[in-house]
Design an enzyme around this catalytic site. Structure first.
Site, mmCIF file in Angstrom:
data_model
loop_
_atom_site.group_PDB
_atom_site.id
_atom_site.type_symbol
_atom_site.label_atom_id
_atom_site.label_comp_id
_atom_site.label_asym_id
_atom_site.label_seq_id
_atom_site.Cartn_x
_atom_site.Cartn_y
_atom_site.Cartn_z
ATOM 1 N N LYS A 189 56.502 39.338 31.076
ATOM 2 C CA LYS A 189 55.609 40.271 30.869
ATOM 3 C C LYS A 189 55.287 40.866 32.220
ATOM 4 O O LYS A 189 54.559 40.649 33.190
ATOM 5 C CB LYS A 189 54.260 39.662 30.127
ATOM 6 C CG LYS A 189 53.433 40.742 29.535
ATOM 7 C CD LYS A 189 51.860 40.371 29.708
ATOM 8 C CE LYS A 189 51.144 40.956 30.804
ATOM 9 N NZ LYS A 189 51.042 42.155 31.134
ATOM 10 N N GLU A 192 50.942 46.186 32.272
ATOM 11 C CA GLU A 192 50.677 47.314 31.506
ATOM 12 C C GLU A 192 50.817 48.626 32.296
ATOM 13 O O GLU A 192 50.897 49.604 31.755
ATOM 14 C CB GLU A 192 49.529 46.837 30.580
ATOM 15 C CG GLU A 192 48.159 46.939 31.267
ATOM 16 C CD GLU A 192 47.968 45.492 31.964
ATOM 17 O OE1 GLU A 192 49.010 44.468 31.915
ATOM 18 O OE2 GLU A 192 46.790 45.272 32.106
ATOM 19 N N GLY A 242 49.601 37.927 40.954
ATOM 20 C CA GLY A 242 48.818 38.882 40.506
ATOM 21 C C GLY A 242 47.542 38.457 41.239
ATOM 22 O O GLY A 242 47.371 37.762 42.418
ATOM 23 N N GLY A 247 44.830 34.521 38.271
ATOM 24 C CA GLY A 247 45.488 33.172 38.537
ATOM 25 C C GLY A 247 44.501 31.953 38.142
ATOM 26 O O GLY A 247 45.220 31.139 37.770
ATOM 27 N N GLU A 264 51.201 33.377 42.704
ATOM 28 C CA GLU A 264 51.202 34.115 44.019
ATOM 29 C C GLU A 264 49.885 35.061 43.865
ATOM 30 O O GLU A 264 50.148 36.114 43.126
ATOM 31 C CB GLU A 264 52.509 35.070 44.287
ATOM 32 C CG GLU A 264 53.715 34.146 44.421
ATOM 33 C CD GLU A 264 53.867 33.482 45.820
ATOM 34 O OE1 GLU A 264 53.232 33.928 46.853
ATOM 35 O OE2 GLU A 264 54.641 32.471 45.855
ATOM 36 N N CYS A 298 49.885 42.775 48.737
ATOM 37 C CA CYS A 298 49.118 41.372 48.880
ATOM 38 C C CYS A 298 49.354 41.054 50.525
ATOM 39 O O CYS A 298 48.480 40.251 51.092
ATOM 40 C CB CYS A 298 50.000 40.284 48.094
ATOM 41 S SG CYS A 298 51.797 40.291 48.440
ATOM 42 N N GLU A 398 39.772 41.582 49.079
ATOM 43 C CA GLU A 398 41.099 42.307 49.091
ATOM 44 C C GLU A 398 40.333 43.648 48.749
ATOM 45 O O GLU A 398 39.986 44.112 47.605
ATOM 46 C CB GLU A 398 41.485 41.776 48.245
ATOM 47 C CG GLU A 398 43.127 41.660 48.586
ATOM 48 C CD GLU A 398 44.129 41.328 47.306
ATOM 49 O OE1 GLU A 398 43.729 41.137 46.268
ATOM 50 O OE2 GLU A 398 45.198 41.098 47.757
HETATM 51 P P1 NAD Z 1 46.224 41.191 37.639
HETATM 52 O O1 NAD Z 1 45.995 40.003 37.936
HETATM 53 O O2 NAD Z 1 45.268 42.168 37.357
HETATM 54 O O3 NAD Z 1 47.329 41.477 36.786
HETATM 55 C C1 NAD Z 1 48.667 40.745 37.013
HETATM 56 C C2 NAD Z 1 49.277 40.318 35.716
HETATM 57 O O4 NAD Z 1 48.629 39.354 34.784
HETATM 58 C C3 NAD Z 1 49.454 41.651 34.625
HETATM 59 O O5 NAD Z 1 50.813 41.403 34.040
HETATM 60 C C4 NAD Z 1 48.483 41.520 33.453
HETATM 61 O O6 NAD Z 1 48.571 42.179 32.497
HETATM 62 C C5 NAD Z 1 48.222 39.980 33.465
HETATM 63 N N1 NAD Z 1 47.146 39.436 33.018
HETATM 64 C C6 NAD Z 1 45.846 39.905 33.034
HETATM 65 N N2 NAD Z 1 45.109 39.008 32.239
HETATM 66 C C7 NAD Z 1 45.685 38.139 32.008
HETATM 67 C C8 NAD Z 1 45.463 36.797 31.405
HETATM 68 N N3 NAD Z 1 44.290 36.313 30.933
HETATM 69 N N4 NAD Z 1 46.422 35.764 31.019
HETATM 70 C C9 NAD Z 1 47.614 36.127 31.577
HETATM 71 N N5 NAD Z 1 48.085 37.168 32.075
HETATM 72 C C10 NAD Z 1 47.075 38.265 32.360
HETATM 73 O O7 NAD Z 1 46.882 42.011 39.117
HETATM 74 P P2 NAD Z 1 47.462 43.253 39.477
HETATM 75 O O8 NAD Z 1 45.859 44.224 39.715
HETATM 76 O O9 NAD Z 1 48.364 43.810 38.479
HETATM 77 O O10 NAD Z 1 47.800 43.189 40.756
HETATM 78 C C11 NAD Z 1 47.230 43.143 42.043
HETATM 79 C C12 NAD Z 1 46.934 41.698 42.434
HETATM 80 O O11 NAD Z 1 48.183 41.051 42.864
HETATM 81 C C13 NAD Z 1 46.480 41.688 44.072
HETATM 82 O O12 NAD Z 1 45.332 40.518 44.055
HETATM 83 C C14 NAD Z 1 47.471 41.032 44.895
HETATM 84 O O13 NAD Z 1 47.009 40.471 45.976
HETATM 85 C C15 NAD Z 1 48.212 40.488 44.054
HETATM 86 N N6 NAD Z 1 49.634 40.134 44.601
HETATM 87 C C16 NAD Z 1 50.006 39.192 45.121
HETATM 88 C C17 NAD Z 1 51.377 38.837 45.692
HETATM 89 C C18 NAD Z 1 51.676 37.786 46.288
HETATM 90 O O14 NAD Z 1 53.016 37.671 46.419
HETATM 91 N N7 NAD Z 1 50.771 36.866 46.839
HETATM 92 C C19 NAD Z 1 52.128 39.925 45.416
HETATM 93 C C20 NAD Z 1 52.035 41.202 44.690
HETATM 94 C C21 NAD Z 1 50.531 41.173 44.277
#
Ligand code: NAD
Length: 507
Positions: A189, A192, A242, A247, A264, A298, A398
């Site tokens: 997935k 969005e 994310g 997480g 991650e 990140c 962040e």
């Molecule tokens: P996010 O957590 O909002 O979303 C990530 C994904 O999770 C999306 O596909 C979203 O639709 C999905 N999601 C949302 N709610 C969910 C739920 N309840 N259950 C399962 N999935 C769900 O993150 P974002 O805004 O897309 O990305 C930015 C974040 O990602 C930042 O915090 C960044 O640091 C982190 N990030 C970490 C790394 C790493 O390798 N450590 C790399 C890139 C980004």
């Protein structure tokens, strides 16, 4: 002195809005209900995607389960799996421009960085192909004359892959080829906000000959798609990149079935600068570290910790460099910093900056949203903030934007204490020409990666991941590959059992 460098809108024929469908059991599936993505830089609809729900998610998981259990991928040879992964790598390279343009339009990142992300991902697929052929376990030939032990590695099973919007193609490629190399089947997935490059990847997988059901893609939101992918009993593992907040939700959601979870998450990564460092290189790396991918990274080095003797001079260097960084139209080849992903996120960045200023921090450069002629206001100025104290939210959370905060230190111990005074532990960096300083810092910093006299270099061979609230498990490298494998011990007797029987007959 010039203010900042802005690339105004260039003439560009935007491609028609990309139409995204789910990929389930080898078929492209539409939905009557769809969702749109409006480009953060150009303000127009750049993709229309099928809106997945419970039905599509269940169907995708069922397809992955069926494919795994049938063994049509999980039980073929590593050589055969590698052949498909290598074809995907070639196809990625042949399709860089199309995928990169779509990624730029959906995310707002500069086209040069999107090209680097997509083209660079091919190497992850090639490395994973090598792992598919070299995976092996252990044998134990010293357990006694009549015993032989063999430890084998099995694919873990059906894997849910959930990805964010900031590096959609790269992060997918940090997970998918490694899961496939191990013999797993998957449901993906994408965010969005950036669904299309994952659909384009699905097209390449089919062209490369990946069997139906091995990789399924469901487009949609966290609820219900991501959440069902985390709770479903037919899923054996969830790998998520994310935010730390989501997480934690995934960890809770997956606990009902005790599936494996790899995370991650976010970071608040420091670069520490000692007076004996090559300050020209350090200032360039700090500037790169905070503005790369519009600071929505990140690994952003969003806080620097500078020795107080050089702090003023070093900040002046970074401010001067920041003025020359090209902000603006992400479709311009020379742009280095593009648009912010959503208006809400732009407001959040601005909120951190304004809060810090009102708490006594000094804005050395920028500090406001940015208007780019011909493109609107979903941009943020290059921003450098000094006189920050470690307790301010801008120094701890962040910000995820082109905003640098500056802390100062007097001793190595103090620099290490400031580095480790964080809920996060993704990456850290040290700049010094003294090997003892560098090694002591590297050994004591709480982080998954420590860079010495460089920033953000990465290789498919080297594991990546975080400690503390930056995540659990590792990605890429041999360690990342092993996450997708289960270890099984085979214990075998050689010849007849000569021991005294456990049951004494007639006793
Ligand atoms: P996010 O957590 O909002 O979303 C990530 C994904 O999770 C999306 O596909 C979203 O639709 C999905 N999601 C949302 N709610 C969910 C739920 N309840 N259950 C399962 N999935 C769900 O993150 P974002 O805004 O897309 O990305 C930015 C974040 O990602 C930042 O915090 C960044 O640091 C982190 N990030 C970490 C790394 C790493 O390798 N450590 C790399 C890139 C980004």
């Amino acid at each position: 002195m010039k203010d900042i460098t802005i690339n105004t809108a260039i003439a560009y024929d935007l491609p028609p809005a990309f139409s995204g469908r789910h990929l389930i059991d080898g078929a492209w599936i539409e939905n009557a209900q769809t969702f749109e993505r409006v480009s953060p830089s150009h303000g127009t609809v750049v993709s229309v995607s099928a809106q997945g729900g419970v039905e599509e998610t269940n169907a995708a998981i069922a397809a992955a389960r069926k494919a795994f259990d049938a063994g049509l991928w999980s039980r073929i040879s590593g050589k055969e799996r590698a052949a498909v992964l290598l074809k995907v790598a070639d196809l990625i390279e042949a399709n860089v421009e199309r995928i990169a343009v779509q990624e730029t339009l959906e995310s707002g990142k500069p086209i040069s960085q999107a090209r680097g992300e997509v083209g660079g991902a091919a190497d992850l697929w090639r490395y994973a192909a090598a792992l598919a052929r070299t995976s092996h376990g252990d044998s134990h030939n010293s357990l006694g004359e009549d015993m032989l032990g063999v430890v084998v590695k099995d694919p873990i099973g059906v894997v849910s892959i959930i990805t964010p919007w900031n590096f959609p193609f790269w992060i997918l490629s940090q997970k998918l080829p490694f899961a496939l190399a191990a013999g797993c089947t998957v449901v993906v997935k994408p965010s969005e906000m950036t669904p299309s490059s994952t659909v384009m990847m699905g097209e390449l997988l089919i062209e490369a000959g990946l069997p139906a059901g091995v990789c399924n893609i469901v487009l949609g939101h966290g609820e219900p798609v991501g959440s069902l992918m985390s709770t479903h009993e037919d899923v054996d593992m969830v790998t998520f990149t994310g935010s730390t907040a989501v997480g934690k939700l995934i960890t809770k959601a997956s606990s009902g079935t005790l599936k494996k979870v790899a995370l991650e998450l976010g970071g608040k990564n420091p670069q520490v600068i000692f007076p004996d460092a090559d300050l020209e290189n350090a200032a360039d790396a700090v500037t790169f570290g905070v503005y790369f991918n519009v600071g929505q990274c990140c690994n952003s080095s969003s806080r620097i910790i500078v020795h107080e003797d050089i702090a003023e001079d070093f900040v002046a260097r970074v401010v001067a460099l920041s003025r020359s960084v090209k902000f603006g139209d992400p479709l311009d080849d020379s742009t280095q910093v593009g648009a912010i992903v959503t208006p809400e996120h732009n407001a959040k960045i601005d909120g951190y900056v304004k809060d810090a200023a009102s708490a006594g921090a000094r804005i050395e450069l920028g500090g406001d949203p940015l208007q780019v002629d011909g493109l609107g206001t979903q941009f943020y100025q290059p921003t450098v903030i000094s006189h920050v104290t470690p307790d301010m939210p801008i120094a701890r959370e962040e910000v995820f934007g082109p905003v640098l905060t500056v802390l100062t230190f007097k001793t190595l111990d103090e620099a290490i204490a400031l580095t480790n005074d964080s809920d996060y532990g993704l990456s850290a960096g040290v700049w010094s020409n003294d090997i003892h300083t560098c090694l002591e810092f590297s050994r004591r910093a709480h982080a998954g990666t420590v860079w010495t006299n460089t920033w953000m270099d990465g290789y498919p061979e080297l594991a990546f991941g975080g400690v503390k609230q930056s995540g659990q498990g590792r990605e890429i490298g041999r360690y990342g590959f092993e996450e997708f494998l289960e270890v099984k011990s085979l214990v075998m007797r050689v010849g007849r059992d000569s021991r005294t029987p456990w049951v004494q007959k007639g006793a």
